[in-house]
Design an enzyme around this catalytic site. Structure first.
Site, PDB file in Angstrom:
ATOM      1  N   HIS A   1     -37.503 -77.292  28.540  1.00 14.69           N
ATOM      2  CA  HIS A   1     -38.640 -76.387  28.447  1.00 14.69           C
ATOM      3  C   HIS A   1     -39.406 -76.586  27.143  1.00 14.69           C
ATOM      4  O   HIS A   1     -38.888 -76.334  26.054  1.00 14.69           O
ATOM      5  CB  HIS A   1     -38.144 -74.942  28.535  1.00 14.69           C
ATOM      6  CG  HIS A   1     -39.213 -73.959  28.879  1.00 14.69           C
ATOM      7  ND1 HIS A   1     -39.004 -72.592  28.860  1.00 14.69           N
ATOM      8  CD2 HIS A   1     -40.507 -74.129  29.265  1.00 14.69           C
ATOM      9  CE1 HIS A   1     -40.114 -71.972  29.215  1.00 14.69           C
ATOM     10  NE2 HIS A   1     -41.044 -72.881  29.455  1.00 14.69           N
TER      11      HIS A   1
ATOM     12  N   TYR B   1     -38.641 -66.170  29.528  1.00 16.88           N
ATOM     13  CA  TYR B   1     -39.435 -65.155  30.198  1.00 16.88           C
ATOM     14  C   TYR B   1     -38.794 -63.776  30.058  1.00 16.88           C
ATOM     15  O   TYR B   1     -37.866 -63.409  30.773  1.00 16.88           O
ATOM     16  CB  TYR B   1     -39.607 -65.494  31.682  1.00 16.88           C
ATOM     17  CG  TYR B   1     -40.233 -66.842  31.953  1.00 16.88           C
ATOM     18  CD1 TYR B   1     -41.058 -67.464  31.014  1.00 16.88           C
ATOM     19  CD2 TYR B   1     -40.012 -67.504  33.156  1.00 16.88           C
ATOM     20  CE1 TYR B   1     -41.621 -68.701  31.260  1.00 16.88           C
ATOM     21  CE2 TYR B   1     -40.577 -68.735  33.423  1.00 16.88           C
ATOM     22  CZ  TYR B   1     -41.378 -69.334  32.470  1.00 16.88           C
ATOM     23  OH  TYR B   1     -41.936 -70.559  32.728  1.00 16.88           O
TER      24      TYR B   1
END
Length: 330
Positions: free
Chosen positions: A140, A56
Site C-alpha cells: 500500500h 482505512y
C-alpha cells in the site's frame, strides 16, 4: 455479475468491486448499522470483491467488513487488503481527521515494508477481518519506500503466496511509474491503480496499462470519480483528496452535459470507462450507504452508446487514442 480470474491463481474479481474506505469513516462518520447495510446491499447486487486496508479508519474498515461477511460462504467472495502501515497503540487522544478519517486516534500508523512488517501487518488484518486467509494482499502506497518494498516486502508477499496465506499479490498506489515497475520487474498478479485511469486523468495509458496488457497482468482501477468530482461536478467538489481546481470543475461539467444528451449519468460513464482497456479487470465503487451502492450499481449497468464517446472526443474532452468500452458485453 461478470468476474475476471487473475492469472492462474483462481482468484476472481467482479467487474464492479466495493471499495471500503468509507466504511472506515472516510471524511465523516458512518454508523455500524449503515456500514453493514452497505455491504449487504453490495452482496445483493452481485458484488463479490471487497477491497479494504488497515489505513482505512485505523482498522475500522477491516473490522466492519469482516463482520458483514461473517456467515457468508467463504469460497464465494474475494477480499483484498493491504500491507505497509502498521497500527501502533497511541494514548495521545484526539481524532484521525488529519489523515481523512473521522475516528478516534487510538493508534498511529508506522510505515513498515520489512519482511517482518509485512507478515505482522497481514496477521493483524486477518484478526480484524476474522478470516484465516485473504485472497489478495497489496503493498500500500510504497511511493517513498520503493527500494525496501522491492527488496523486502515484495519477496515476503511471494512467500506468503507460496504458503497459501494469500492467493494473489500486488501493489496499490495512485502513481503509475512504480506500479509499472512492479508489473515489469516482479511476478505480481495484479495492481490497483487509484485515480490515474479516469475520464479526467487517463495517464495510466502512457505506461502502466500497455505494460500490464503485454505481460498478462490485471489492473483494478480505483478512484474512478477522482474523490468525487466526477460523481457530482460543482464548485467546491473534491479532486484527488483536495478542492477541485476551477478548470477541472468546468471540464467535468462539460462532460456531464454530453452524458445528459445521451441519456447517461456522468457517474455511469465514469464507472464504465476504465473497462474499455483489456488490462482492466474491474473497477472499485466507493460507497458509504445502501443508497450509494444502489445508485452505483444502477449506473454501472448503463451502457454508454458509442455516440457519447465520439462526442467527448469531438469536444476535446477525451483523447482520440483512448480506448472506450465497446459492444462486446464489457
Amino acid at each position: 455479475m461478470r468476474a475476471t480470474t487473475l492469472r492462474a491463481t483462481g482468484v476472481e474479481v467482479t467487474r464492479l468491486a466495493l471499495g471500503c474506505a468509507a466504511l472506515g469513516n472516510l471524511y465523516r462518520p458512518v454508523s455500524d448499522a449503515r456500514a453493514r447495510a452497505t455491504v449487504d446491499a453490495a452482496w445483493a447486487a452481485g458484488i463479490r470483491c471487497f477491497d479494504t486496508a488497515p489505513h482505512y479508519g485505523l482498522g475500522l474498515s477491516e473490522r466492519r467488513l469482516g463482520a458483514a461477511l461473517r456467515g457468508r460462504p467463504r469460497a464465494e467472495y474475494t477480499v483484498s487488503t493491504k500491507v505497509g502501515r502498521l497500527l501502533m497503540p497511541d494514548a495521545g487522544g484526539g481524532d484521525d481527521l488529519a489523515n481523512g478519517f473521522a475516528v478516534p486516534a487510538t493508534h498511529r500508523r508506522v510505515w513498515d515494508f520489512s519482511a517482518a512488517g509485512v507478515r505482522r501487518s497481514l496477521e493483524e488484518s486477518l484478526a480484524r477481518l476474522g478470516l484465516d486467509h485473504v485472497d489478495i494482499a497489496l503493498l500500500h502506497d510504497p511511493d517513498d519506500h520503493g527500494e525496501q518494498a522491492f527488496r523486502e516486502a515484495y519477496p515476503a508477499l511471494e512467500r506468503l503466496r507460496d504458503e497459501g496465506v494469500v492467493r494473489a499479490i500486488g501493489a496499490g498506489m495512485n502513481r503509475t511509474a512504480m506500479l509499472t515497475r512492479f508489473v515489469r520487474d516482479s511476478d505480481v498478479d495484479l495492481v490497483l491503480c487509484a485515480g490515474r485511469y479516469t475520464l479526467l486523468d487517463p495517464s495510466a495509458l502512457e505506461d502502466l496499462l500497455p505494460e500490464a496488457a503485454a505481460r498478462g497482468r490485471s489492473v483494478l482501477v480505483g478512484g474512478v470519480f477522482n474523490s468525487g468530482l466526477l460523481a457530482d461536478p460543482r464548485a467546491g467538489a473534491r479532486y484527488d483528496y483536495g478542492v477541485a481546481p476551477r478548470e477541472l470543475v468546468e471540464r467535468a461539467l462539460r462532460m456531464r452535459e454530453v452524458c445528459v444528451r445521451h441519456g447517461v449519468a456522468l457517474r455511469g460513464a465514469a464507472l464504465r470507462f476504465p473497462l474499455g482497456h483489456p488490462a482492466v479487470a474491474g473497477v472499485l465503487l466507493g460507497a458509504r450507504s445502501p443508497e450509494e451502492v444502489a445508485d452505483g450499481t444502477a449506473r454501472f449497468g448503463e451502457r454508454p452508446p458509442g455516440a457519447l464517446w465520439a462526442e467527448l472526443r469531438a469536444a476535446g474532452l477525451l483523447g482520440t487514442g483512448v480506448p472506450v468500452p465497446g459492444e462486446d458485453g464489457v
